[in-house]
Design a protein around this motif. Sequence first.
Motif, short mmCIF file in Angstrom:
data_model
loop_
_atom_site.label_atom_id
_atom_site.label_comp_id
_atom_site.label_asym_id
_atom_site.label_seq_id
_atom_site.Cartn_x
_atom_site.Cartn_y
_atom_site.Cartn_z
N ASN A 10 47.94 34.37 77.17
CA ASN A 10 48.83 33.20 77.08
C ASN A 10 48.52 32.17 78.14
O ASN A 10 48.55 30.96 77.88
N LEU A 11 48.24 32.61 79.36
CA LEU A 11 47.95 31.66 80.43
C LEU A 11 46.68 30.87 80.14
O LEU A 11 46.62 29.65 80.35
N ILE A 12 45.65 31.55 79.65
CA ILE A 12 44.38 30.87 79.39
C ILE A 12 44.47 29.99 78.14
O ILE A 12 44.22 28.78 78.19
N ALA A 13 44.84 30.60 77.02
CA ALA A 13 44.78 29.90 75.74
C ALA A 13 45.84 28.81 75.64
O ALA A 13 45.56 27.68 75.20
N PRO A 71 45.34 38.35 69.55
CA PRO A 71 45.87 37.06 69.08
C PRO A 71 46.38 36.15 70.19
O PRO A 71 46.36 34.92 70.03
N LYS A 72 46.79 36.70 71.30
CA LYS A 72 47.30 35.88 72.40
C LYS A 72 46.22 35.01 73.02
O LYS A 72 46.52 34.00 73.64
N PHE A 73 44.94 35.42 72.86
CA PHE A 73 43.85 34.61 73.39
C PHE A 73 43.48 33.47 72.45
O PHE A 73 42.51 32.75 72.71
N PHE A 74 44.25 33.30 71.36
CA PHE A 74 44.04 32.19 70.43
C PHE A 74 45.29 31.30 70.36
O PHE A 74 45.51 30.61 69.37
N ASP A 88 51.38 31.49 70.67
CA ASP A 88 52.77 31.34 71.11
C ASP A 88 53.07 29.86 71.32
O ASP A 88 52.87 29.31 72.41
N PRO A 89 53.54 29.17 70.28
CA PRO A 89 53.75 27.71 70.39
C PRO A 89 54.80 27.33 71.42
O PRO A 89 54.74 26.22 71.95
N PHE A 90 55.74 28.22 71.72
CA PHE A 90 56.76 27.88 72.71
C PHE A 90 56.12 27.59 74.07
O PHE A 90 56.48 26.63 74.75
N PHE A 91 55.15 28.41 74.46
CA PHE A 91 54.50 28.22 75.75
C PHE A 91 53.61 26.98 75.74
O PHE A 91 53.47 26.29 76.75
N ILE A 92 53.00 26.69 74.60
CA ILE A 92 52.20 25.46 74.48
C ILE A 92 53.09 24.25 74.67
O ILE A 92 52.76 23.32 75.44
#
Length: 285
Positions: A94-97, A154-157, A160-164
């Motif tokens: 999540n942090l990277i993607a 999937p987290k590396f893609f 999680d739109p909330f974090f974006i």
Amino acid sequence: MSAEAAVTTRTKPPMRRVAMHLLLIALAIGMLYPLLWMLVSSLRENENIFTSAGLALTDATLDNYVRGWDAQQNSFAIYFRNSFIVTGSVILGNLIACSLTAFAFARMRFRLKALFMGVMLVTIMLPEHVTIVPQYILFSELGWLNTFLPLTVPKFFATDPFFIFLMVQFMRGIPRDIDEAASIDGCGPFQIYWRIMLPLVVPALATTAIFSFIWTWNDFFRPLVFLTDNDLFTVPLAIRLFVDLGGTDWGALFAMSVLSLVPIFVFFVFGQRYLIRGIATTGLK
């Protein structure tokens, strides 16, 4: 009116404020009571757990923790290890993607950016249960079932739109003059992202890490769908194994439930300062 009387009048708390604080304290106690009762129950003998709804503890024992740690097919150390592997991978992904995707939406110009941003926001409202079936079919075709891959890859893609959205709003609050100055000095888009933007969005990154940890650590549904091997179970699945129609060891269940909350509590305590800053400043310019 004398000066002393005026000071007393100004400093005396209004009754309305006192009543509001008492109400908040009562609500806090009501919210904490189940947690405190579980903690007390984890120190009671099984036959005494449901005899009282109070928090008085007269027969404290650690037997529930000793018994619960090795009550399942594997030691709970295995389940904690699995949860830390999955949770750590999800946080890293999540942090990277999400930060890369947010940087593209917030600071770069490209065709159909508004459309892609709108589609991303719409997916926030899409329930997870709607997509779990096609995901299961896809991961089955890839041979990923009964592995950690469906939970982490999937987290590396940036799934999680909330974090974006969180990071986009935070990055939009940073003046664009910084980007222009960096471009004049010869920095490309990735250098601006890595050297300038990431250090400035630490509160948003910390907020993402905290929420990712809490949501992933407590996740029961996705591991239940994708994992079948007991050696790969996470902590929520292992706690579920205590529930048996033939008779549940409630003391051991409560003991392991208390232990499962310790990493969340520690992670939140050390990151709450960044969490508050991240939430408070998101969306402000």
